[in-house]
Write a protein that holds these residues in place. Structure first.
Motif, mmCIF file in Angstrom:
data_model
loop_
_atom_site.group_PDB
_atom_site.id
_atom_site.type_symbol
_atom_site.label_atom_id
_atom_site.label_comp_id
_atom_site.label_asym_id
_atom_site.label_seq_id
_atom_site.Cartn_x
_atom_site.Cartn_y
_atom_site.Cartn_z
ATOM 1 N N GLN A 219 54.338 90.103 74.903
ATOM 2 C CA GLN A 219 55.433 89.184 74.556
ATOM 3 C C GLN A 219 55.022 87.735 74.777
ATOM 4 O O GLN A 219 55.382 86.853 74.012
ATOM 5 C CB GLN A 219 56.663 89.492 75.425
ATOM 6 N N ILE A 220 54.251 87.472 75.862
ATOM 7 C CA ILE A 220 53.905 86.087 76.219
ATOM 8 C C ILE A 220 52.903 85.496 75.205
ATOM 9 O O ILE A 220 53.083 84.381 74.706
ATOM 10 C CB ILE A 220 53.282 86.035 77.647
ATOM 11 N N ILE A 221 51.850 86.262 74.889
ATOM 12 C CA ILE A 221 50.738 85.686 74.115
ATOM 13 C C ILE A 221 51.145 85.217 72.714
ATOM 14 O O ILE A 221 50.792 84.107 72.307
ATOM 15 C CB ILE A 221 49.531 86.651 74.148
ATOM 16 N N PRO A 222 51.957 85.980 71.961
ATOM 17 C CA PRO A 222 52.341 85.465 70.635
ATOM 18 C C PRO A 222 53.160 84.165 70.708
ATOM 19 O O PRO A 222 53.215 83.415 69.738
ATOM 20 C CB PRO A 222 53.190 86.605 70.045
ATOM 21 N N GLY A 223 53.760 83.875 71.858
ATOM 22 C CA GLY A 223 54.568 82.651 71.992
ATOM 23 C C GLY A 223 53.771 81.458 72.489
ATOM 24 O O GLY A 223 54.344 80.394 72.732
ATOM 25 N N LEU A 224 52.447 81.593 72.664
ATOM 26 C CA LEU A 224 51.639 80.459 73.128
ATOM 27 C C LEU A 224 51.220 79.593 71.947
ATOM 28 O O LEU A 224 51.170 80.066 70.809
ATOM 29 C CB LEU A 224 50.403 80.973 73.889
ATOM 30 N N ASN A 225 50.878 78.322 72.234
ATOM 31 C CA ASN A 225 50.578 77.407 71.126
ATOM 32 C C ASN A 225 49.097 77.408 70.719
ATOM 33 O O ASN A 225 48.674 76.606 69.910
ATOM 34 C CB ASN A 225 51.063 75.985 71.448
ATOM 35 N N GLN A 226 48.289 78.314 71.326
ATOM 36 C CA GLN A 226 46.889 78.484 70.901
ATOM 37 C C GLN A 226 46.626 79.975 70.839
ATOM 38 O O GLN A 226 47.188 80.722 71.648
ATOM 39 C CB GLN A 226 45.926 77.910 71.948
ATOM 40 N N VAL B 293 59.257 75.981 83.323
ATOM 41 C CA VAL B 293 59.549 74.830 82.456
ATOM 42 C C VAL B 293 60.382 75.308 81.255
ATOM 43 O O VAL B 293 61.275 74.606 80.773
ATOM 44 C CB VAL B 293 58.251 74.080 82.060
ATOM 45 N N ARG B 294 60.106 76.533 80.797
ATOM 46 C CA ARG B 294 60.889 77.065 79.670
ATOM 47 C C ARG B 294 62.313 77.383 80.089
ATOM 48 O O ARG B 294 63.209 77.454 79.258
ATOM 49 C CB ARG B 294 60.219 78.310 79.088
ATOM 50 N N GLN B 295 62.520 77.620 81.401
ATOM 51 C CA GLN B 295 63.892 77.842 81.890
ATOM 52 C C GLN B 295 64.629 76.520 82.102
ATOM 53 O O GLN B 295 65.765 76.509 82.551
ATOM 54 C CB GLN B 295 63.860 78.624 83.210
ATOM 55 N N GLY B 296 63.949 75.396 81.866
ATOM 56 C CA GLY B 296 64.618 74.096 81.941
ATOM 57 C C GLY B 296 64.431 73.367 83.258
ATOM 58 O O GLY B 296 65.073 72.330 83.484
ATOM 59 N N HIS B 297 63.571 73.856 84.147
ATOM 60 C CA HIS B 297 63.342 73.156 85.414
ATOM 61 C C HIS B 297 62.357 71.994 85.212
ATOM 62 O O HIS B 297 61.570 71.992 84.256
ATOM 63 C CB HIS B 297 62.772 74.118 86.459
ATOM 64 N N GLU B 298 62.394 71.040 86.146
ATOM 65 C CA GLU B 298 61.387 69.974 86.163
ATOM 66 C C GLU B 298 60.214 70.489 87.003
ATOM 67 O O GLU B 298 60.384 70.758 88.196
ATOM 68 C CB GLU B 298 61.984 68.707 86.794
ATOM 69 N N VAL B 299 59.045 70.668 86.372
ATOM 70 C CA VAL B 299 57.940 71.359 87.049
ATOM 71 C C VAL B 299 56.744 70.414 87.246
ATOM 72 O O VAL B 299 56.298 69.758 86.302
ATOM 73 C CB VAL B 299 57.496 72.606 86.237
ATOM 74 N N HIS B 300 56.253 70.366 88.485
ATOM 75 C CA HIS B 300 55.045 69.592 88.820
ATOM 76 C C HIS B 300 54.000 70.559 89.378
ATOM 77 O O HIS B 300 54.309 71.325 90.284
ATOM 78 C CB HIS B 300 55.356 68.550 89.905
ATOM 79 N N VAL B 301 52.772 70.497 88.833
ATOM 80 C CA VAL B 301 51.712 71.383 89.327
ATOM 81 C C VAL B 301 50.570 70.513 89.876
ATOM 82 O O VAL B 301 50.142 69.561 89.220
ATOM 83 C CB VAL B 301 51.162 72.296 88.205
ATOM 84 N N PHE B 302 50.084 70.874 91.066
ATOM 85 C CA PHE B 302 49.017 70.117 91.739
ATOM 86 C C PHE B 302 47.787 71.003 91.882
ATOM 87 O O PHE B 302 47.896 72.148 92.320
ATOM 88 C CB PHE B 302 49.473 69.679 93.138
#
Ligand SMILES: Cc1cc2nc3c(=O)[nH]c(=O)nc-3n(C[C@H](O)[C@H](O)[C@H](O)COP(=O)(O)OP(=O)(O)OC[C@H]3O[C@@H](n4cnc5c(N)ncnc54)[C@H](O)[C@@H]3O)c2cc1C
Length: 350
Positions: A75-82, A20-29
């Motif tokens: 790198q990933i964790i500091p960029g999360l919103n929680q 989703v961050r790369q700009g794709h339309e993402v659906h998760v089931f």
């Protein structure tokens, strides 16, 4: 691109975040009832990031993917919103004096397999009590300097809520995936590409496990039982493992005075509550290295299945319009970022 992902566990959430961050339309089931419903093995895991300790049973590729993933988590964790707690204070291997023979065989194996700056370092009793003042009992200790751990419950929630823009379809089991197509009870959904990250849910119902077939669909579940103790006043700064001749036990600190004790590893797909045998063995072993746990309260226990392939190794299978990833077994948190990085590199190269 329009991307469909089957499975909102550890892999599904990480993939959604990246795509989703790369700009794709993402659906998760997912068949779970919502983002915080705890069916995925990712929720249950203790969250140890132990590339060196895993060398006891895993190959060097897992070690390399582990090192890369520790870098990627930072790198990933500091960029999360929680907030997600992630530490790199190393981990400890401990042994009681009576078990020194069995322990030395494992330490010797790690010394042989690990590169020079990752080899276990023997600690004196004074060094051990400086690092971990509450540990009493084990006469031998080794530090694995580059290991870490993260809080998996915080991370599962934060990965999902940070994949902003993703469309989540809860209560929606996926029954089949084909090239660019994902089939649920409500019908067939078309995408440019689909990812299958259903873990143990990838095996067709009723299909027996074949011990010779290394294929993502031929997955089995390996039962793991884990306990949460509420232990105010017990200080533990890093994960510790007891090298015991019969059972493996680790103890991992979490926030709010919670200490996680795990985990059994049983060839069974039974998800029923923890057995008396596991409870007695794991908690007695934990108490034998941390006597201050005697008055801790057992506030939670959980059973889940690790998704494992016939060779216990992870696997990425690409075909036009469809990628399957499975077999993260007991190292999911240790290797998932590197596995997802590899899957996405190959995918974007197509
Ligand atoms: C007790 C225990 C302790 C562990 N400790 C550690 C540890 O300390 N360190 C470590 O690195 N790893 C650990 N692990 C391993 C780690 O949890 C797994 O390797 C990891 O969760 C696998 O990720 P996954 O995304 O493949 O599967 P999962 O996290 O299980 O996610 C699979 C998802 O697919 C969904 N699903 C299933 N069937 C369907 C369907 N038909 N349709 C739609 N969705 C479906 C499920 O609901 C789930 O959300 C532990 C595991 C256990 C059980």
């Amino acid at each position: 691109m329009k991307i469909g992902i089957a499975g909102a566990g550890l892999l599904g959430r990480l993939l959604a975040l990246h795509l989703v961050r790369q700009g794709h339309e993402v659906h998760v089931f997912d068949l779970a009832s919502g983002p915080l419903a705890r069916g995925a093995a990712g929720w249950t895991a203790a969250g140890m990031l132990s590339p060196t300790a895993e060398l006891e049973s895993a190959d060097e590729n897992i070690f390399r993917q582990g090192l890369r993933s520790i870098e990627l988590w930072s790198q990933i964790i500091p960029g999360l919103n929680q907030p997600v707690s992630l530490t790199h204070a190393g981990s400890l291997l401990l042994a009681h004096r009576t078990d020194t023979g069995a322990a030395m065989r494992i330490v010797g194996l790690l010394e042989q397999k690990a590169p020079v700056d990752h080899k276990p370092r023997a600690l004196s009793p004074a060094e051990l009590s400086e690092l971990e003042p509450c540990i009493h009992g084990p006469g031998r200790a080794w530090l694995l300097p580059h290991e870490g751990h993260l809080n998996t419950v915080e991370a599962m929630a934060a990965l999902q809520s940070s994949a902003v823009g993703t469309q989540w379809h809860w209560n929606t089991p996926v029954v089949q995936l084909e090239s660019g197509r994902l089939i649920t009870a409500t019908g067939s959904h078309s995408f440019d590409h689909v990812f299958d990250t259903r873990g143990t849910g990838m095996r067709e119902a009723g299909r027996p496990f074949d011990a010779h077939d290394v294929n993502c669909l031929n997955v089995r579940g390996v039962r793991g039982e884990i306990f949460w103790l509420h232990a105010p006043g017990v200080t533990l700064n890093r994960p510790v493992r007891l090298l015991h001749p019969r059972h493996r036990v680790y103890v991992v600190p979490r926030s709010n005075n919670i200490i996680v004790v795990g985990a059994s590893e049983i060839e069974s797909e039974d998800r029923s509550p923890a057995s008396l045998r596991t409870t007695v063995e794991l908690l007695a072993a934990a108490h034998s290295m941390l006597p201050a746990l005697a008055e801790a309260r057992v506030v939670h226990s959980e059973t889940n299945l690790r998704p494992a392939l016939a060779d216990n190794l992870p696997r990425i299978e690409h075909q036009a319009g469809l990628t399957r990833i499975n077999g993260l077994f007991r190292h999911g948190w240790l290797i998932a970022p590197a596995v997802v990085e590899e899957a996405l590199n190959t995918f974007s190269g197509h």
